[in-house]
Design an enzyme around this catalytic site. Sequence first.
Site, PDB file in Angstrom:
ATOM      1  N   GLY A 117       0.821  -1.209   0.000  1.00 52.66           N
ATOM      2  CA  GLY A 117       0.000   0.000   0.000  1.00 52.66           C
ATOM      3  C   GLY A 117       0.854   1.257   0.000  1.00 52.66           C
ATOM      4  O   GLY A 117       1.937   1.300   0.593  1.00 52.66           O
ATOM      5  N   ALA A 184      22.554  -6.915  24.069  1.00 56.48           N
ATOM      6  CA  ALA A 184      21.965  -7.633  25.215  1.00 56.48           C
ATOM      7  C   ALA A 184      20.590  -7.071  25.529  1.00 56.48           C
ATOM      8  O   ALA A 184      20.278  -6.707  26.667  1.00 56.48           O
ATOM      9  CB  ALA A 184      22.889  -7.531  26.432  1.00 56.48           C
ATOM     10  N   HIS A 447      -4.082 -20.131  47.855  1.00 59.90           N
ATOM     11  CA  HIS A 447      -2.907 -20.812  48.404  1.00 59.90           C
ATOM     12  C   HIS A 447      -2.963 -22.298  48.047  1.00 59.90           C
ATOM     13  O   HIS A 447      -4.040 -22.902  48.168  1.00 59.90           O
ATOM     14  CB  HIS A 447      -2.908 -20.665  49.931  1.00 59.90           C
ATOM     15  CG  HIS A 447      -1.777 -21.397  50.586  1.00 59.90           C
ATOM     16  ND1 HIS A 447      -0.487 -20.914  50.579  1.00 59.90           N
ATOM     17  CD2 HIS A 447      -1.746 -22.592  51.239  1.00 59.90           C
ATOM     18  CE1 HIS A 447       0.292 -21.784  51.224  1.00 59.90           C
ATOM     19  NE2 HIS A 447      -0.438 -22.806  51.627  1.00 59.90           N
TER      20      HIS A 447
HETATM   21  P1  FAD Z   1       4.198  -5.265  12.455  1.00 62.14           P
HETATM   22  O1  FAD Z   1       3.830  -6.431  13.243  1.00 62.14           O
HETATM   23  O2  FAD Z   1       5.626  -5.124  12.045  1.00 62.14           O
HETATM   24  O3  FAD Z   1       3.276  -5.329  11.154  1.00 62.14           O
HETATM   25  C1  FAD Z   1       3.431  -4.440  10.096  1.00 62.14           C
HETATM   26  C2  FAD Z   1       2.964  -5.138   8.841  1.00 62.14           C
HETATM   27  O4  FAD Z   1       2.857  -4.161   7.815  1.00 62.14           O
HETATM   28  C3  FAD Z   1       3.929  -6.194   8.301  1.00 62.14           C
HETATM   29  O5  FAD Z   1       3.272  -7.417   8.142  1.00 62.14           O
HETATM   30  C4  FAD Z   1       4.383  -5.643   6.950  1.00 62.14           C
HETATM   31  O6  FAD Z   1       4.520  -6.663   5.969  1.00 62.14           O
HETATM   32  C5  FAD Z   1       3.234  -4.730   6.598  1.00 62.14           C
HETATM   33  N1  FAD Z   1       3.589  -3.618   5.714  1.00 62.14           N
HETATM   34  C6  FAD Z   1       4.603  -2.732   5.868  1.00 62.14           C
HETATM   35  N2  FAD Z   1       4.566  -1.807   4.883  1.00 62.14           N
HETATM   36  C7  FAD Z   1       3.517  -2.143   4.103  1.00 62.14           C
HETATM   37  C8  FAD Z   1       2.967  -1.571   2.933  1.00 62.14           C
HETATM   38  N3  FAD Z   1       3.459  -0.460   2.391  1.00 62.14           N
HETATM   39  N4  FAD Z   1       1.889  -2.183   2.378  1.00 62.14           N
HETATM   40  C9  FAD Z   1       1.353  -3.321   2.920  1.00 62.14           C
HETATM   41  N5  FAD Z   1       1.835  -3.884   4.030  1.00 62.14           N
HETATM   42  C10 FAD Z   1       2.904  -3.298   4.613  1.00 62.14           C
HETATM   43  N6  FAD Z   1       6.255  -7.877  21.138  1.00 62.14           N
HETATM   44  C11 FAD Z   1       5.564  -8.285  22.226  1.00 62.14           C
HETATM   45  O7  FAD Z   1       4.712  -7.549  22.717  1.00 62.14           O
HETATM   46  N7  FAD Z   1       5.805  -9.502  22.796  1.00 62.14           N
HETATM   47  C12 FAD Z   1       6.734 -10.350  22.313  1.00 62.14           C
HETATM   48  O8  FAD Z   1       6.919 -11.439  22.854  1.00 62.14           O
HETATM   49  C13 FAD Z   1       7.477  -9.952  21.182  1.00 62.14           C
HETATM   50  N8  FAD Z   1       8.412 -10.757  20.655  1.00 62.14           N
HETATM   51  C14 FAD Z   1       9.099 -10.368  19.543  1.00 62.14           C
HETATM   52  C15 FAD Z   1      10.085 -11.196  19.046  1.00 62.14           C
HETATM   53  C16 FAD Z   1      10.803 -10.835  17.931  1.00 62.14           C
HETATM   54  C17 FAD Z   1      11.868 -11.762  17.392  1.00 62.14           C
HETATM   55  C18 FAD Z   1      10.528  -9.592  17.292  1.00 62.14           C
HETATM   56  C19 FAD Z   1      11.282  -9.184  16.063  1.00 62.14           C
HETATM   57  C20 FAD Z   1       9.557  -8.744  17.790  1.00 62.14           C
HETATM   58  C21 FAD Z   1       8.842  -9.117  18.926  1.00 62.14           C
HETATM   59  N9  FAD Z   1       7.873  -8.296  19.490  1.00 62.14           N
HETATM   60  C22 FAD Z   1       7.193  -8.682  20.599  1.00 62.14           C
HETATM   61  C23 FAD Z   1       7.554  -6.983  18.903  1.00 62.14           C
HETATM   62  C24 FAD Z   1       6.274  -7.072  18.048  1.00 62.14           C
HETATM   63  O9  FAD Z   1       6.464  -8.032  17.050  1.00 62.14           O
HETATM   64  C25 FAD Z   1       5.969  -5.732  17.437  1.00 62.14           C
HETATM   65  O10 FAD Z   1       5.940  -4.732  18.439  1.00 62.14           O
HETATM   66  C26 FAD Z   1       4.625  -5.761  16.744  1.00 62.14           C
HETATM   67  O11 FAD Z   1       4.623  -6.726  15.731  1.00 62.14           O
HETATM   68  C27 FAD Z   1       4.312  -4.388  16.147  1.00 62.14           C
HETATM   69  O12 FAD Z   1       3.091  -4.460  15.494  1.00 62.14           O
HETATM   70  P2  FAD Z   1       2.772  -3.490  14.269  1.00 62.14           P
HETATM   71  O13 FAD Z   1       1.396  -3.834  13.823  1.00 62.14           O
HETATM   72  O14 FAD Z   1       3.071  -2.096  14.623  1.00 62.14           O
HETATM   73  O15 FAD Z   1       3.810  -3.882  13.129  1.00 62.14           O
HETATM   74  P1  NAI Z   2      16.582  -3.726  22.336  1.00 60.93           P
HETATM   75  O1  NAI Z   2      16.404  -2.273  22.187  1.00 60.93           O
HETATM   76  O2  NAI Z   2      15.759  -4.470  23.304  1.00 60.93           O
HETATM   77  O3  NAI Z   2      18.096  -4.046  22.701  1.00 60.93           O
HETATM   78  C1  NAI Z   2      19.137  -3.685  21.879  1.00 60.93           C
HETATM   79  C2  NAI Z   2      20.417  -3.773  22.675  1.00 60.93           C
HETATM   80  O4  NAI Z   2      21.496  -3.585  21.784  1.00 60.93           O
HETATM   81  C3  NAI Z   2      20.540  -2.710  23.764  1.00 60.93           C
HETATM   82  O5  NAI Z   2      20.969  -3.307  24.948  1.00 60.93           O
HETATM   83  C4  NAI Z   2      21.554  -1.738  23.189  1.00 60.93           C
HETATM   84  O6  NAI Z   2      22.302  -1.069  24.182  1.00 60.93           O
HETATM   85  C5  NAI Z   2      22.411  -2.691  22.380  1.00 60.93           C
HETATM   86  N1  NAI Z   2      23.169  -2.058  21.300  1.00 60.93           N
HETATM   87  C6  NAI Z   2      22.785  -1.032  20.497  1.00 60.93           C
HETATM   88  N2  NAI Z   2      23.751  -0.766  19.603  1.00 60.93           N
HETATM   89  C7  NAI Z   2      24.753  -1.638  19.839  1.00 60.93           C
HETATM   90  C8  NAI Z   2      26.009  -1.880  19.240  1.00 60.93           C
HETATM   91  N3  NAI Z   2      26.428  -1.151  18.204  1.00 60.93           N
HETATM   92  N4  NAI Z   2      26.788  -2.870  19.735  1.00 60.93           N
HETATM   93  C9  NAI Z   2      26.363  -3.620  20.791  1.00 60.93           C
HETATM   94  N5  NAI Z   2      25.188  -3.438  21.397  1.00 60.93           N
HETATM   95  C10 NAI Z   2      24.387  -2.472  20.922  1.00 60.93           C
HETATM   96  O7  NAI Z   2      16.432  -4.295  20.849  1.00 60.93           O
HETATM   97  P2  NAI Z   2      16.201  -5.770  20.312  1.00 60.93           P
HETATM   98  O8  NAI Z   2      16.658  -6.792  21.288  1.00 60.93           O
HETATM   99  O9  NAI Z   2      16.767  -5.771  18.944  1.00 60.93           O
HETATM  100  O10 NAI Z   2      14.635  -5.854  20.221  1.00 60.93           O
HETATM  101  C11 NAI Z   2      13.913  -4.897  19.449  1.00 60.93           C
HETATM  102  C12 NAI Z   2      12.556  -4.689  20.019  1.00 60.93           C
HETATM  103  O11 NAI Z   2      11.718  -5.800  19.734  1.00 60.93           O
HETATM  104  C13 NAI Z   2      12.537  -4.600  21.543  1.00 60.93           C
HETATM  105  O12 NAI Z   2      12.882  -3.326  21.988  1.00 60.93           O
HETATM  106  C14 NAI Z   2      11.119  -4.919  21.840  1.00 60.93           C
HETATM  107  O13 NAI Z   2      10.370  -3.752  21.686  1.00 60.93           O
HETATM  108  C15 NAI Z   2      10.751  -5.914  20.740  1.00 60.93           C
HETATM  109  N6  NAI Z   2      10.763  -7.281  21.294  1.00 60.93           N
HETATM  110  C16 NAI Z   2       9.955  -7.584  22.352  1.00 60.93           C
HETATM  111  C17 NAI Z   2       9.967  -8.838  22.917  1.00 60.93           C
HETATM  112  C18 NAI Z   2       9.115  -9.107  24.103  1.00 60.93           C
HETATM  113  O14 NAI Z   2       8.244  -8.302  24.390  1.00 60.93           O
HETATM  114  N7  NAI Z   2       9.321 -10.212  24.828  1.00 60.93           N
HETATM  115  C19 NAI Z   2      10.792  -9.907  22.378  1.00 60.93           C
HETATM  116  C20 NAI Z   2      11.638  -9.478  21.294  1.00 60.93           C
HETATM  117  C21 NAI Z   2      11.584  -8.221  20.767  1.00 60.93           C
END
Ligand code: FAD
Ligand code: NAI
Length: 468
Positions: A117, A184, A447
């Site tokens: 989109g 980390a 409990h």
């Molecule tokens: P997204 O989920 O990124 O969705 C955006 C969608 O838009 C995508 O499917 C993309 O294909 C689509 N899109 C983009 N541009 C266009 C376009 N121009 N036209 C059509 N479609 C488009 N959050 C948690 O709360 N709990 C977790 O346990 C957690 N674990 C995570 C683990 C990992 C490995 C990662 C990477 C993220 C994790 N997150 C977690 C973060 C979470 O995935 C995101 O915060 C969440 O998906 C954000 O939702 P969103 O709808 O904003 O975007």
């Molecule tokens: P993050 O922001 O959680 O952590 C990134 C880490 O990389 C920080 O500790 C930062 O200091 C470090 N960093 C930044 N630049 C660096 C460099 N040049 N060299 C070494 N370390 C560096 O980001 P992350 O782990 O990539 O996750 C992205 C986001 O995805 C999270 O912030 C979270 O919002 C979402 N997420 C949520 C999960 C959950 O809710 N359980 C699970 C996984 C992702």
Amino acid sequence: MADTPSYDVVIIGGGPGGYNAGIRAGQLGLKAAVVEMRATLGGTCLNVGCMPSKALLHASELFAAAGSEFAELGIDVSPKLNLPQMMKQKGESVGALTKGIEFLFKKNKVDWIKGAGKISGPGQVEVTSENGTVTTLAAKDIVIATGSEPSPLAGVEVDQKRVVDSTGALSLSEVPGHLVVIGAGIIGLELGSVWRRLGAKVTVVEFLDRITPGMDAEMAKAFQRSLTKQGIAFKLSSKVTGAKTTKTGVSLTYEPVAGGPAETLDADYVLLAIGRRPFTDNLGLENVGIERDKRGFIPTDHWKTSAEGVWAIGDVTLGPMLAHKAEEEAVACIETLAGKAGHVSYGLIPSVIYTSPEVAWVGKTEEELKADGRAYKVGKFPFSANSRAKINHETEGFAKVLADAVTDEVLGAHLIGPNVSEMIGEYCVAMEFRAASEDVARTCHPHPTRSEALRQAAMGVEGWTMQA
Ligand code: FAD
Ligand code: NAI
């Protein structure tokens, strides 16, 4: 424009922000379409984020427990890893979840328009399908929910073979001999834990002098101690300067942030996880005059962008990049554009790290309260003194409650231990109702349960903890 499909609201992006917006719009009787270019709905969270990572965290946790903890309970087993099956069950669960969103779309009469989109002008979204067909949709309101993508690091090129981002790390075809994680943060520690439990040596290189920035420092210290005991090595205050990839591995160079000689780490795989950045490529923001901030986020005021009739929610806007934050904003945004009163409690968005132990928190950290100059009291309770934790042989961790020194209002709750992801919701509800710690302390809990530790921590605020 006679045959231009016309909608009350067109949402770009089908992740937790977009799909919840679509469903809420359908529920409110709005004619809604969600434009998603991925082959399946659910966005990052369902396809390559929350869900597949939790599937691997669950399976790998059981694998590790079977190898080390079952014997204590009188269960003798010698677990053998079947990695293809572990990946297969992950894929099947993800498939069922993404299909579930399709079902909910049909149920709520939301159209999924497949393709990329682009906002082509006020009230207009142009969709380019995979085969190049272009369709224009007319919309009274447009919601941008295009999410985020992994942040790159200069000198470390992600090839998804030896140097992977989170998507690659969720699908490795073998257990790495040595996995080096850059960052980390949440992704690094969750996925680092998965591969550590399955047998990899894991080293985490972090720029800062602590892990998990944003987490209460006392919890972060306890968390790091626990991960170190599990065999994860940390190199803090270290800056990665480059990665050289061969067919069989990666040579990573890093140096102390404060200056000093460079060192090398040899890895089988490197996971780059230094944060995520908003995704707005080819979105046509310029066609409606929306300017992004310095870091690429779309600025909003109550989910409204600077362009009339254009809204933005989820990872593409400021705030924690979490699925439940995107979901909250989706509902509030749609309710607002439908003339209702949308609301998000931004101070009460919980965070969880699904490692072992888990870490979960909501509200303020001690560091934030100190910076705000706010007087507070602390109540703590260790799981080692909780009877359910004791009988289950799962005594690691503790609960900490922070309450206003004058009013006793709970300002923050911080938990580390098994299953705390399922327990933090109690404090989310309490804090949403602006409970005092005494309200929690005087609420009868069942409990024996681990949740009694949460009550005991609240009792600790006034010093009348009874079980420790
Ligand atoms: P997204 O989920 O990124 O969705 C955006 C969608 O838009 C995508 O499917 C993309 O294909 C689509 N899109 C983009 N541009 C266009 C376009 N121009 N036209 C059509 N479609 C488009 N959050 C948690 O709360 N709990 C977790 O346990 C957690 N674990 C995570 C683990 C990992 C490995 C990662 C990477 C993220 C994790 N997150 C977690 C973060 C979470 O995935 C995101 O915060 C969440 O998906 C954000 O939702 P969103 O709808 O904003 O975007
Ligand atoms: P993050 O922001 O959680 O952590 C990134 C880490 O990389 C920080 O500790 C930062 O200091 C470090 N960093 C930044 N630049 C660096 C460099 N040049 N060299 C070494 N370390 C560096 O980001 P992350 O782990 O990539 O996750 C992205 C986001 O995805 C999270 O912030 C979270 O919002 C979402 N997420 C949520 C999960 C959950 O809710 N359980 C699970 C996984 C992702």
